[in-house]
Enzyme design. Structure first.
Site, short mmCIF file in Angstrom:
data_model
loop_
_atom_site.label_atom_id
_atom_site.label_comp_id
_atom_site.label_asym_id
_atom_site.label_seq_id
_atom_site.Cartn_x
_atom_site.Cartn_y
_atom_site.Cartn_z
N ALA A 32 88.09 -26.89 44.37
CA ALA A 32 88.31 -27.98 43.40
C ALA A 32 89.81 -28.24 43.31
O ALA A 32 90.41 -28.26 42.22
CB ALA A 32 87.69 -27.66 42.04
N LEU A 33 90.39 -28.41 44.45
CA LEU A 33 91.85 -28.41 44.56
C LEU A 33 92.49 -29.65 43.94
O LEU A 33 91.94 -30.74 44.00
CB LEU A 33 92.26 -28.30 46.04
CG LEU A 33 91.69 -27.08 46.78
CD1 LEU A 33 92.15 -27.09 48.24
CD2 LEU A 33 92.09 -25.77 46.10
N HIS A 37 97.36 -26.83 43.06
CA HIS A 37 97.13 -26.06 44.28
C HIS A 37 98.03 -26.59 45.41
O HIS A 37 98.56 -25.82 46.20
CB HIS A 37 95.67 -26.17 44.74
CG HIS A 37 94.68 -25.62 43.76
ND1 HIS A 37 93.88 -26.42 43.00
CD2 HIS A 37 94.37 -24.34 43.45
CE1 HIS A 37 93.10 -25.66 42.25
NE2 HIS A 37 93.38 -24.39 42.49
N ASP A 150 97.95 -19.25 35.27
CA ASP A 150 97.25 -17.99 35.00
C ASP A 150 98.31 -16.89 34.98
O ASP A 150 98.40 -16.06 35.90
CB ASP A 150 96.19 -17.74 36.07
CG ASP A 150 95.11 -18.80 36.02
OD1 ASP A 150 94.42 -18.88 34.99
OD2 ASP A 150 94.98 -19.57 36.98
N GLN A 153 97.35 -13.22 35.07
CA GLN A 153 96.73 -12.87 36.36
C GLN A 153 97.79 -12.40 37.36
O GLN A 153 97.54 -11.47 38.15
CB GLN A 153 95.98 -14.08 36.91
CG GLN A 153 95.46 -13.89 38.33
CD GLN A 153 94.55 -15.03 38.78
OE1 GLN A 153 93.36 -14.98 38.55
NE2 GLN A 153 95.10 -16.03 39.44
O1 PAF Z 1 93.38 -18.16 40.23
C1 PAF Z 1 92.34 -18.32 40.90
O2 PAF Z 1 91.98 -19.43 41.29
C2 PAF Z 1 91.48 -17.11 41.21
O3 PAF Z 1 91.49 -16.21 40.17
C3 PAF Z 1 91.88 -16.43 42.54
C4 PAF Z 1 93.27 -15.84 42.45
C5 PAF Z 1 91.80 -17.43 43.66
C6 PAF Z 1 90.91 -15.30 42.84
O4 PAF Z 1 89.60 -15.76 42.96
#
Ligand code: PAF
Length: 282
Positions: A32-33, A37, A150, A153
């Site tokens: 879903a870029l 991205h 994120d 993350q």
């Molecule tokens: O940030 C994301 O889109 C996801 O958590 C990742 C890092 C691609 C892992 O599935």
């Protein structure tokens, strides 16, 4: 651009590049870029000889089945965006290809994973660590690119990399925003038009809090953002925490850290949006 669906094909594509002495950059995505991205792919393109992008909606990181079921999937559009951005290899595997058997690994990701998204989304970071470590083993990239939307993350992935001893550079990339300030996200398409119209107030409040914070305490700043957003009927703050940008631990005074970041999640209708802002980084 080469599209591969199996681990074998992926490994063989990167093997020949590595043998030719080329540097390899990886951009892990769930598809879903969007422009966010694309900014990762652009940066990866500038800094590496070979650009590998993975498109895989990783089931092990979803703690909510409905979120997994409704996660947007736009394979053809993703390929077109990647082709135009100069991606060399796109890896689009099936769930069975990535997980021929259940991944039972449990990562102990420590304090960075025990706050904010950790308790809110049990199992989420373990799933992220599972898929990202698998991708690192398959591709063995020199660099891997992640968006700062994120924010936590990235800290969790750095910890996983440290524990597993991967030799690569993690490259955080700035949040890309819509013209009205809303952080770009694959989940934004799920917002109703009414909720889409109020969602930019998340960033507006975060941004206004930068000034507010100069003459107020951490707690007052948290309240300023939270009450400002909750004033909109369609929105409800799940949490707003101001944390140390490295350890992810909440601060109680501005002097507790040299790098203060506010991390927020907001339900806008039934869509969970995430954003963050840096107060200072010395
Ligand atoms: O940030 C994301 O889109 C996801 O958590 C990742 C890092 C691609 C892992 O599935």
């Amino acid at each position: 651009m080469l599209t591969v669906n199996t681990v074998k094909e992926l490994k063989s594509a990167v093997k020949s590049a590595r043998e030719a002495g080329k540097s390899i950059g990886l951009v892990p995505t769930m598809g879903a870029l969007h422009e966010g991205h694309k900014s990762l792919v652009d940066r990866c393109r500038k800094e590496n000889d070979v650009v590998v992008v993975s498109v895989f909606v990783n089931p092990t990181q979803f703690n909510n089945k409905e979120d997994l079921r409704t996660y947007p999937r736009t394979e053809e559009a993703d390929k077109a965006l990647l082709e135009a951005a100069g991606c060399d290899v796109v890896f689009m595997p099936s769930v069975e290809e990535v997980y021929p058997e259940p991944d039972t690994r449990v990562f102990n990701l420590g304090p960075v994973a025990e706050v904010m998204e950790g308790p809110m989304r049990p199992g989420h970071f373990n799933g992220v660590a599972q898929i990202v470590s698998k991708l690192f083993m398959m591709v063995e990239p020199d660099r891997a690119y992640f968006g700062e939307k994120d924010f936590q993350q990235i800290a969790v992935i750095r910890e996983m990399v440290r524990q597993e001893g991967f030799k690569l550079q993690i490259v955080p990339c700035p949040i890309v925003r819509e013209a009205d300030g809303l952080a770009k996200s694959s989940r934004n398409v799920r917002l109703t038009p009414e909720n889409r119209a109020v969602a930019p107030n998340i960033y507006r409040l975060l941004n206004e809090s930068l000034d507010f914070a100069k003459s107020h305490t951490v707690d007052e700043t948290i309240k300023f953002v939270t009450t400002g957003i909750n004033a909109y009927d369609a929105m409800e703050v799940e949490y707003y925490q101001i944390v140390d940008g490295i350890t992810m631990q909440p601060i109680s005074a501005w002097t507790d850290t040299r790098y203060a970041v506010g991390c927020i999640t907001v339900y806008c209708g039934d869509v969970r949006l995430i954003d963050n802002i840096t107060y200072f980084k010395e």
